[in-house]
Design an enzyme around this catalytic site. Structure first.
Site, mmCIF file in Angstrom:
data_model
loop_
_atom_site.group_PDB
_atom_site.id
_atom_site.type_symbol
_atom_site.label_atom_id
_atom_site.label_comp_id
_atom_site.label_asym_id
_atom_site.label_seq_id
_atom_site.Cartn_x
_atom_site.Cartn_y
_atom_site.Cartn_z
ATOM 1 N N ASN A 114 -26.011 82.138 53.321
ATOM 2 C CA ASN A 114 -27.155 82.632 52.437
ATOM 3 C C ASN A 114 -28.492 82.382 52.856
ATOM 4 O OD1 ASN A 114 -26.763 80.086 51.578
ATOM 5 N ND2 ASN A 114 -25.842 80.556 49.440
ATOM 6 N N ASP A 144 -18.413 77.007 52.791
ATOM 7 C CA ASP A 144 -18.894 76.799 51.599
ATOM 8 C C ASP A 144 -18.258 78.155 50.607
ATOM 9 O OD1 ASP A 144 -20.238 74.433 52.111
ATOM 10 O OD2 ASP A 144 -22.118 75.223 52.212
ATOM 11 N N MET A 186 -17.376 68.368 51.815
ATOM 12 C CA MET A 186 -18.362 68.981 51.680
ATOM 13 C C MET A 186 -18.508 70.100 50.574
ATOM 14 S SD MET A 186 -19.267 70.042 55.777
ATOM 15 C CE MET A 186 -20.049 68.765 56.937
ATOM 16 N N ARG A 188 -22.393 71.033 48.188
ATOM 17 C CA ARG A 188 -23.298 70.357 47.502
ATOM 18 C C ARG A 188 -23.361 71.189 46.209
ATOM 19 N NH1 ARG A 188 -27.793 68.891 51.783
ATOM 20 N NH2 ARG A 188 -26.511 67.289 52.773
ATOM 21 N N TYR A 306 -18.481 66.357 59.255
ATOM 22 C CA TYR A 306 -18.327 67.619 59.938
ATOM 23 C C TYR A 306 -17.182 67.960 60.558
ATOM 24 C CZ TYR A 306 -23.526 66.892 59.899
ATOM 25 O OH TYR A 306 -24.735 66.833 59.712
ATOM 26 N N ARG A 309 -15.721 71.771 59.610
ATOM 27 C CA ARG A 309 -15.968 72.970 59.805
ATOM 28 C C ARG A 309 -15.693 73.497 61.101
ATOM 29 N NH1 ARG A 309 -22.698 71.625 59.357
ATOM 30 N NH2 ARG A 309 -22.893 71.152 61.398
#
Lengths: 411, 411
Positions: A114, A144, A186, A188, A306, A309
């Site tokens: 985004n 995400d 992960m 937020r 990490y 991902r």
């Protein structure tokens, strides 16, 4: 679609932005392999480290790379062009426009989440303000899974597969050596990745037994009740937690628990806290359990970090194909005369699983966040079966497990 | 080999012990599938949670499980029978002997690492002390790869593959968004697992750029010099660190850095420290870099944790086959009349890669630790090419990467 007469001649630029994923190079190559054959396009300029490469006119030319090398790049995790978290402000405007003009960039593609779609919108606005004719497309990417207008986003399926495979293993690990285990994932603001841990449940007793996402308020007292109940029932408890869990007032749980446990928490002038420890939330939750439920309990916490991902060799086959197709679609639309937009992956049908690649407005995606829908969250501590149905085709087949002595069953 | 006339009749017991691995069920099934056809063997008693199951006479019968289900169990990560970290002391002796006698256990197999082989030796000693005739075999397993007499151990290859795949992804992640990245890996005494990160180096600029194992003394000042040099050369730095790194005096680096950074470190009466944070070492190392090389550096740390040992779907094909064969070999030897021993995986030839499953004495393996040989360590901060040659066939094929713009090369 445009009228097709609107083809312009010039160079194409393409960039990758934000956190890398296991399939972001599929989207890069999907776009490149299609646009390289277009008559209007001369050079393909890969921006080195996203918009920074555009700004500094630092490009990697891609038009002459043979298809077999393109295919190998596509299969390589992370962003082959280099990525960037830079968001162009006013001071960038002039130099970005100069770079577009000096390099005769008439096709502009930007792959990212985004924030990156907002960067794409900003670059497009600079061009428009100068009446500079250019095609400008955002190609979705984020583990995400939080882009508006999308059923899901490239990168998510593979990260979700990594989470599922980790939990399949960790559930069996926790079963073999029972205790309370917390895994911090992960996410937020959006809990999609944490929710994918639910895929590890293949048998009635399988964990994760509790799943906490940022979309639900986290109550540390209720958490203790939940853990205590499961532990008494099962003799063990496996817990999935998003890094972004917070209390009713929106305060991050790591900060709240740190203060509760007597740690000094430093705040800046805006009241923001920088917690240094990468494993802080997991450690504070583990400590919270020990302090309240018993210091001799075997409680462990891991923070996945990490690895989620870009792990090599754990790619969802659906994700691989869709990421490539999303890149191709952006090139197709630009060559068909469309001026600007964002590619959105939409699912008109669940069974059979059917995907469309549609064009939506840049401003409908840019800088907005999609959250886990309410129907996917159960009782603030669990994920629903409807989510499982949603996510399964995105993740693809998973390793199956065979247990000895299922609780309540025969050996 | 025994004289073959020495076959005894009775039941077989088998257990799994210590930290689970991705292939410990292969060894379980390898042993079970062979011994179930032996004429001398009636029941196969799977000990529920290792020696605890033997002690409590809590068994899962396995002789009637059909082969297709055995095969599915073999492919499932972690210990299907449940595991245990219990080490039997004097108080166990009587009850263990009772359990052996009451259940007519004449074949005893125990799958595990160096602590588990010691448990196996102790059980064997109890039986011998009572002139109780029994075959007793230890089957090797440990992701740490630290068993004496073995070229390598089942479980290590798959965990090493997980580490390699993580680093392949994380190296590319670090390349896309440059900074300093520290990954902390399992291994308190032996650095084999951390060393496997070297497999991520496919191109000259690939990380990990620095690798620290517990077999070398860790000097925090030299560490800063190393990191600073790589960061200045490459604009980034990826670091692999064993959890067990320590200073010249043997003090754990997490403790030393915690004290240096002004944290209160609590010690018990024996001077032992319990560090609560799961990510403590990584965080302290990151802080050490920031405090000394610059607080604005992008420094991140991840601690891989339990994922390393049981991740589903990242199994080394060699490891899978060898774990099964090691289990079968133990059954074979017991049925051939051998009385006791430990199976050792030995490599008479590198090219072609050739493996033998030999019998060694229990006491040569029990409670001993093999460390990374000196020739595998370079300059206290790196792993040699000879290690790469050693480890490659154990791990098997890995995903390959294709880069754009290699430093010093063409795009």
């Amino acid at each position: 679609m445009g009228d097709g007469n609107d083809i312009i001649t010039g160079n194409a630029a393409i960039g990758q932005s934000g956190g890398p994923t296991a399939v972001i190079n599929q989207s890069l190559i999907g776009c490149v392999e299609l646009i390289k054959h277009a008559t209007g396009v001369k050079k393909i300029l890969g921006m080195h480290h996203g918009v920074t490469g555009l700004f500094n006119q630092d490009f990697i030319e891609m038009q002459d790379i043979p298809q077999d090398r393109l295919d190998r790049i596509a299969e390589t995790p992370s962003a082959a062009l280099g990525s960037s978290r830079v968001k162009p402000d006013e001071s960038y405007g002039e130099r970005i426009f100069e770079s577009l003009r000096d390099n005769d960039i008439r096709y502009f593609f930007y792959i990212g989440g985004n924030d990156s779609s907002d960067t794409c919108r900003i670059v497009n606005d600079y061009a428009k303000a100068q009446n500079y004719e250019m095609r400008c497309f955002h190609i979705p990417k984020t583990i995400d899974n939080d882009l508006k207008c999308n059923d899901h986003t490239p990168g998510y399926g593979s990260a979700a597969k990594f989470v599922a495979c980790s939990f399949i293993g960790d559930n069996l690990d926790n079963r073999a050596l029972p205790g309370i285990k917390i895994n911090v994932l992960m996410g937020r603001h959006a809990g999609f990745l944490t929710a994918a841990s639910v895929l590890a449940r293949q048998n009635p007793e399988d964990g994760p037994h509790l799943i906490y996402v940022p979309e639900a308020v986290f109550d540390p007292d209720k958490f203790l009740t939940d853990v205590d109940r499961i532990y008494k029932e099962q003799g063990r408890c496996l817990i999935a937690v998003s890094e972004g869990i917070h209390d009713q007032e929106g305060e991050a749980m790591a900060v709240k628990l740190a203060e509760q446990q007597g740690h000094a928490v430093e705040r800046d002038d805006h009241g923001n806290v920088q917690l240094s420890g990468s494993g802080a939330l997991g450690d504070f939750l583990a400590q919270h359990i020990k302090l309240n439920l018993g210091k001799d309990l075997r409680v462990r916490a891991d923070t996945f970090g990490y690895m989620q991902r870009c792990f090599a060799g754990c790619v969802s086959p659906t994700d691989r194909v869709e990421a490539r197709a999303a890149g191709r679609k952006a090139a197709e639309l630009a060559l068909a005369g469309e001026r600007e937009g964002s590619i959105a992956i939409q699912r008109p049908s669940d069974e059979p699983y059917t995907i469309e690649y549609n064009m939506v407005k840049l401003e409908d995606v840019a800088a907005k966040t999609r959250l886990l829908p309410e129907e996917f969250i159960e009782d603030d501590n669990n994920i629903s079966d409807s989510f499982k149905k949603y996510v399964r085709p995105i993740v693809g087949p998973l390793p199956t497990v065979e247990l000895l002595r299922v609780r309540g069953g025969a050996d």
